[in-house]
Design a protein around this motif. Structure first.
Motif, PDB file in Angstrom:
ATOM      1  N   VAL B  88      -4.551   9.176 -14.392  1.00  0.00           N
ATOM      2  CA  VAL B  88      -3.239   9.713 -14.017  1.00  0.00           C
ATOM      3  C   VAL B  88      -2.550  10.313 -15.242  1.00  0.00           C
ATOM      4  N   THR B  89      -2.635   9.602 -16.370  1.00  0.00           N
ATOM      5  CA  THR B  89      -1.998  10.076 -17.600  1.00  0.00           C
ATOM      6  C   THR B  89      -2.570  11.427 -18.016  1.00  0.00           C
ATOM      7  N   VAL B  90      -3.915  11.498 -17.995  1.00  0.00           N
ATOM      8  CA  VAL B  90      -4.561  12.738 -18.419  1.00  0.00           C
ATOM      9  C   VAL B  90      -4.161  13.890 -17.499  1.00  0.00           C
ATOM     10  N   VAL B  91      -4.282  13.658 -16.195  1.00  0.00           N
ATOM     11  CA  VAL B  91      -4.004  14.728 -15.231  1.00  0.00           C
ATOM     12  C   VAL B  91      -2.542  15.166 -15.316  1.00  0.00           C
ATOM     13  N   LEU B  92      -1.622  14.168 -15.318  1.00  0.00           N
ATOM     14  CA  LEU B  92      -0.198  14.517 -15.380  1.00  0.00           C
ATOM     15  C   LEU B  92       0.135  15.248 -16.684  1.00  0.00           C
ATOM     16  N   SER B  93      -0.427  14.775 -17.808  1.00  0.00           N
ATOM     17  CA  SER B  93      -0.126  15.411 -19.097  1.00  0.00           C
ATOM     18  C   SER B  93      -0.586  16.858 -19.092  1.00  0.00           C
ATOM     19  N   VAL B  94      -1.821  17.074 -18.641  1.00  0.00           N
ATOM     20  CA  VAL B  94      -2.367  18.429 -18.660  1.00  0.00           C
ATOM     21  C   VAL B  94      -1.556  19.351 -17.744  1.00  0.00           C
ATOM     22  N   ILE B  95      -1.270  18.864 -16.521  1.00  0.00           N
ATOM     23  CA  ILE B  95      -0.502  19.696 -15.589  1.00  0.00           C
ATOM     24  C   ILE B  95       0.894  19.972 -16.143  1.00  0.00           C
ATOM     25  N   ASP B 182       9.552  16.120 -15.189  1.00  0.00           N
ATOM     26  CA  ASP B 182       9.050  16.351 -16.545  1.00  0.00           C
ATOM     27  C   ASP B 182       9.203  17.819 -16.954  1.00  0.00           C
ATOM     28  N   VAL B 183       8.825  18.695 -16.039  1.00  0.00           N
ATOM     29  CA  VAL B 183       8.908  20.129 -16.332  1.00  0.00           C
ATOM     30  C   VAL B 183      10.363  20.535 -16.559  1.00  0.00           C
ATOM     31  N   TRP B 184      11.245  19.982 -15.705  1.00  0.00           N
ATOM     32  CA  TRP B 184      12.664  20.318 -15.853  1.00  0.00           C
ATOM     33  C   TRP B 184      13.180  19.904 -17.222  1.00  0.00           C
ATOM     34  N   GLN B 185      12.765  18.732 -17.677  1.00  0.00           N
ATOM     35  CA  GLN B 185      13.288  18.254 -18.950  1.00  0.00           C
ATOM     36  C   GLN B 185      12.634  18.922 -20.157  1.00  0.00           C
ATOM     37  N   TRP B 186      11.339  19.181 -20.105  1.00  0.00           N
ATOM     38  CA  TRP B 186      10.636  19.545 -21.335  1.00  0.00           C
ATOM     39  C   TRP B 186      10.249  21.013 -21.471  1.00  0.00           C
ATOM     40  N   THR B 187      10.420  21.808 -20.417  1.00  0.00           N
ATOM     41  CA  THR B 187      10.170  23.244 -20.579  1.00  0.00           C
ATOM     42  C   THR B 187      11.033  23.843 -21.706  1.00  0.00           C
ATOM     43  N   LEU B 241       1.501  15.083 -27.281  1.00  0.00           N
ATOM     44  CA  LEU B 241       1.649  13.749 -27.872  1.00  0.00           C
ATOM     45  C   LEU B 241       2.735  12.982 -27.148  1.00  0.00           C
ATOM     46  N   ASP B 242       3.779  13.688 -26.754  1.00  0.00           N
ATOM     47  CA  ASP B 242       4.875  13.049 -26.049  1.00  0.00           C
ATOM     48  C   ASP B 242       4.501  12.799 -24.585  1.00  0.00           C
ATOM     49  N   ALA B 243       3.790  13.756 -24.020  1.00  0.00           N
ATOM     50  CA  ALA B 243       3.490  13.675 -22.589  1.00  0.00           C
ATOM     51  C   ALA B 243       2.599  12.471 -22.265  1.00  0.00           C
ATOM     52  N   VAL B 244       1.663  12.149 -23.145  1.00  0.00           N
ATOM     53  CA  VAL B 244       0.759  11.032 -22.830  1.00  0.00           C
ATOM     54  C   VAL B 244       1.477   9.693 -22.838  1.00  0.00           C
ATOM     55  N   ARG B 245       2.664   9.649 -23.398  1.00  0.00           N
ATOM     56  CA  ARG B 245       3.420   8.390 -23.409  1.00  0.00           C
ATOM     57  C   ARG B 245       4.301   8.243 -22.166  1.00  0.00           C
ATOM     58  N   ILE B 288      -6.975   0.516 -27.300  1.00  0.00           N
ATOM     59  CA  ILE B 288      -7.907   1.496 -26.710  1.00  0.00           C
ATOM     60  C   ILE B 288      -7.187   2.821 -26.492  1.00  0.00           C
ATOM     61  N   PHE B 289      -5.978   2.734 -25.943  1.00  0.00           N
ATOM     62  CA  PHE B 289      -5.202   3.935 -25.651  1.00  0.00           C
ATOM     63  C   PHE B 289      -4.871   4.684 -26.943  1.00  0.00           C
ATOM     64  N   MET B 290      -4.564   3.896 -27.984  1.00  0.00           N
ATOM     65  CA  MET B 290      -4.212   4.521 -29.254  1.00  0.00           C
ATOM     66  C   MET B 290      -5.400   5.289 -29.826  1.00  0.00           C
ATOM     67  N   VAL B 291      -6.579   4.672 -29.764  1.00  0.00           N
ATOM     68  CA  VAL B 291      -7.767   5.334 -30.309  1.00  0.00           C
ATOM     69  C   VAL B 291      -8.049   6.625 -29.538  1.00  0.00           C
ATOM     70  N   LEU B 292      -7.943   6.555 -28.202  1.00  0.00           N
ATOM     71  CA  LEU B 292      -8.180   7.760 -27.393  1.00  0.00           C
ATOM     72  C   LEU B 292      -7.178   8.856 -27.749  1.00  0.00           C
ATOM     73  N   THR B 293      -5.901   8.446 -27.878  1.00  0.00           N
ATOM     74  CA  THR B 293      -4.867   9.418 -28.230  1.00  0.00           C
ATOM     75  C   THR B 293      -5.145  10.029 -29.592  1.00  0.00           C
ATOM     76  N   LEU B 294      -5.575   9.148 -30.520  1.00  0.00           N
ATOM     77  CA  LEU B 294      -5.860   9.592 -31.877  1.00  0.00           C
ATOM     78  C   LEU B 294      -6.929  10.676 -31.887  1.00  0.00           C
ATOM     79  N   LEU B 295      -7.939  10.511 -31.043  1.00  0.00           N
ATOM     80  CA  LEU B 295      -9.001  11.522 -30.979  1.00  0.00           C
ATOM     81  C   LEU B 295      -8.419  12.881 -30.593  1.00  0.00           C
ATOM     82  N   VAL B 296      -7.538  12.832 -29.588  1.00  0.00           N
ATOM     83  CA  VAL B 296      -6.909  14.087 -29.144  1.00  0.00           C
ATOM     84  C   VAL B 296      -6.061  14.667 -30.268  1.00  0.00           C
ATOM     85  N   ILE B 297      -5.295  13.772 -30.935  1.00  0.00           N
ATOM     86  CA  ILE B 297      -4.412  14.239 -32.013  1.00  0.00           C
ATOM     87  C   ILE B 297      -5.229  14.903 -33.106  1.00  0.00           C
ATOM     88  N   ILE B 298      -6.307  14.234 -33.529  1.00  0.00           N
ATOM     89  CA  ILE B 298      -7.107  14.770 -34.638  1.00  0.00           C
ATOM     90  C   ILE B 298      -7.627  16.150 -34.269  1.00  0.00           C
TER      91      ILE B 298
END
Lengths: 363, 310
Positions: B88-95, B182-187, B241-245, B288-298
């Motif tokens: 859900v996090t991945v899909v929502l963040s990407v969309i 989310d779109v309303w706030q962050w666009t 980075l913000d969206a995944v949280r 686990i979540f942090m490591v996954l996020t870190l991979l994306v960040i790097i």
């Protein structure tokens, strides 16, 4: 290949009236330089010809077609900008060919034209570099190449050499002149540098405050300026302006404030209705050190004490006081040796200009 | 001459050097100490503590802190809700980020040229950035309320029949609602960064393209986008980075429901840790979540630096 005709052109930026009723006729193939101090409207005039600025009033015709409402791309003009305006994410080759690609020219012809332009500008070896890998002069060559390949009716240059160092500027100036001789297309060139204007132009258009002060061949403007502004703008060091009185008994005489009286050559004044208060305009190169030679008609002799010396190598600029104002003379390198020296000078009044003190118009 | 001057300087300066340098160093440590202690206390210590927690039982429902090995990890990894929440996090963040990027870019391009009233429009557009996400969530709850919110009413007026969408409890509308908020706030965030990028493109390049006869589409792809690339990466990196949280709006709008259907990773970890008090499991999940996020960040930061140096 086309002539450019500007008729009664006005341009307002809000409350600022940048161009005030310009009339200009540029024949086909002529190299015209628009020159003047910053803010005189020369760049604005150029940009209106390009179509990058809308005009407020008047008419612009290129090759006989009125282009007032034509988009810049449809006017078939090419422009070289001061900051080059290259596309930074494309190689030099792509930069030069981009306009042709946009106009859907076959790749083979694009390659051929780019190659020809590059050869003309001596940048064959640089075509696969990005703008950031090129020096200022090389970038400007690429920008000129981008203009050439399109075979436009008119070339527009907006201070193209201002970002280059002095040596490169001299070199590029020569190249642009040579380019004009080769391709023989109408060129309009904007600069604030009077030397660029003098060396490049078939015709100089000297502007101030949105109007044309004088236009004509470079030497015409230099030798026969219509007013003090034109006289002072062209030439370096500037023309000297000495306040004086004009006496019109037994031949015309100029009386300087320190009592020196100079006889003007017969027929030097073009008008009989001259005022009493005038400015004597003398270029530094028209003042020389007197030798033993006999006096020539149209010259005058004065003695002066040198206040300041500026040797340039081949010439020395000597400042002295004449008629109460500092006057610069361009002397031979060894004509004068030290400050404080009193030397005899010859003023070439045949070449002098006389301006009315109030209107500053040439008499 | 220059050489001898340097030598003299070294000799005369060198005599007092050791003691001076020592006291200098001590003073520097003294200045750094409060900040270093603070970081140690509130950042380093909890981090190290959490590593211990990973491998012991730290569950408020089970007494004692017995060593449990990798059980905490396996409990998270084999929890279908955890894997679902990550999805859900991945899909929502990407969309979310995709929509925000496209909208932000479109608005930025529309507002790149100056015109009367532009400042006012920009000010109004960025207001959502200053509102707390909790408030944004509450506002959207009211907006989407069935049957009393204005959204269903307006849709009904538009379509000509009664609209009774249960925005917060009905799939896929609950996701649409979360995306909307989310779109309303962050666009505006995207818009502001991209606008800054757009206005920094030198106008002469566009003028040259116009004179070259380059059409708008070619100009966009060959000039605007390459110029904007570093800004685009920057905006997308920050925003992702913000969206995944994502947590606040879910907490307020759907509460993760219905069931666990709108659990994001953050919401899952919060539920495990602070409503069920399985703290070791939550810690393992967080790592686990942090490591996954870190991979994306790097990955993103590398791309960002590459784009910057181009």
């Amino acid at each position: 290949m086309a002539e450019v005709r500007v008729t009664d052109l006005h341009k307002h930026f809000g409350a600022v009236h940048a161009v005030r009723g310009i009339n200009l006729d540029i024949p086909d193939g002529e190299f015209t330089v628009l020159v003047g101090p910053s803010g005189c409207g020369k760049s604005t005039l150029l940009r209106t010809i390009a179509g990058l600025e809308e005009i407020t009033e008047g008419e612009i015709a290129i090759g006989g077609d009125v282009v007032n409402d034509m988009r810049p791309r449809d006017r078939d003009v090419a422009m070289v900008f001061q900051d080059y305006a290259l596309y930074p994410h494309m190689t030099a080759r792509a930069n030069i060919g981009f306009g042709l690609r946009a106009r859907k020219m076959p790749q083979a012809e694009i390659d051929q034209r780019v190659g020809r332009a590059a050869a003309m500008l001596g940048i064959n070896g640089l075509l696969d570099r990005y703008p950031r890998q090129l020096s200022g002069g090389q970038r400007q060559r690429v920008a000129i190449g981008r203009a050439i390949v399109r075979n436009p009716k008119v070339f527009l240059f907006d201070e193209p050499l201002s970002n280059l160092d002095a040596q490169l500027r001299d070199e590029m100036r020569g190249e642009i002149k040579r380019l004009h001789q080769e391709i023989d297309t109408t060129m309009i060139y904007v600069t604030h540098d009077q030397i660029e204007a003098m060396t490049l132009a078939d015709r100089i258009v000297l502007m101030r405050d949105g109007v044309i002060e004088q236009q004509g061949a470079p030497l015409d403007l230099f030798e026969r300026p219509v007013n003090r502004f034109v006289a002072g703008f062209l030439g370096s060091p500037k023309m000297n302006f000495i306040p004086a009185k004009l006496m019109r008994e037994d031949g015309d005489r100029i009386i300087l404030s320190d009592g020196i009286s100079l006889a003007l050559p017969r027929g030097r004044l073009s008008t009989n209705a001259a005022p009493t208060d005038v400015l004597l305009g003398l270029r530094p190169e028209h003042i020389s050190r007197a030798g033993g030679e006999p006096m020539v008609a149209g010259t005058a002799r004065v003695d002066a004490t040198v206040d300041l010396l500026q040797p340039t190598g081949s010439r020395t600029f000597a400042t002295f006081s004449l008629g109460g104002v500092p006057v610069i003379a361009e002397l031979q390198a060894h004509d004068v040796s030290r400050v404080g020296e009193k030397i005899p000078l010859v003023l070439n009044l045949d070449r002098a200009s006389i301006f009315a003190a109030d209107s500053e118009k040439a008499l | 001459m220059a050489g001898s001057a340097t030598a003299v300087g070294t000799i005369s300066g060198g005599r007092h050097l050791p003691s001076a340098r020592q006291s200098d160093r001590r003073f520097k440590w003294l200045l750094v100490a409060p900040a270093a202690l603070l970081i140690l206390a509130i950042s380093i210590y909890p981090l190290l503590f959490s590593i211990w927690v990973l491998f012991v039982n730290y569950d408020f429902q089970i007494p004692g802190h017995a060593f449990v090995g990798l059980k905490n990890f396996s409990q998270v990894i084999f929890d279908p809700v955890a894997r679902y929440s990550l999805w859900v996090t991945v899909v929502l963040s990407v969309i979310n980020v995709t929509i925000e990027f496209i909208l932000g870019l479109a608005i930025a391009m529309a507002l790149a040229k100056t015109f009367r009233g532009r400042g006012v429009i920009i000010s109004i557009l960025i207001v959502p950035l200053f509102i707390s996400p909790v408030i944004v969530g509450q506002v959207w709850v009211l907006m989407l309320h069935n049957p009393f919110g204005p959204t269903n009413y307006l849709l009904g007026q538009l379509l000509g029949y009664d609209v009774t969408i249960k925005w917060l409890t009905q799939f896929p509308w609950n996701f649409v609602a979360l995306i909307l908020a989310d779109v309303w706030q962050w666009t505006p965030f995207m818009f502001v960064i991209l606008l800054a990028g757009l206005t920094s493109i030198p106008p002469h390049v566009y003028e040259a393209a116009e004179l070259d006869g380059v059409g708008p589409w070619l100009t966009f792809w060959n000039i605007t986008l390459p110029y904007l690339a570093p800004m685009i990466f920057l905006a997308i990196t920050f925003r992702l980075l913000d969206a995944v949280r994502l947590f606040d709006t879910i907490f307020i709008m759907t509460g993760g429901g219905p069931g666990t259907s709108t659990y994001s990773a953050s919401f899952y970890l919060y539920t495990i840790g602070f409503t069920q008090f399985h703290l070791s499991r939550a810690t393992a999940g967080a790592w686990i979540f942090m490591v996954l996020t870190l991979l994306v960040i790097i990955f993103l930061v590398r791309r960002l630096l590459k784009a910057e140096t181009r």
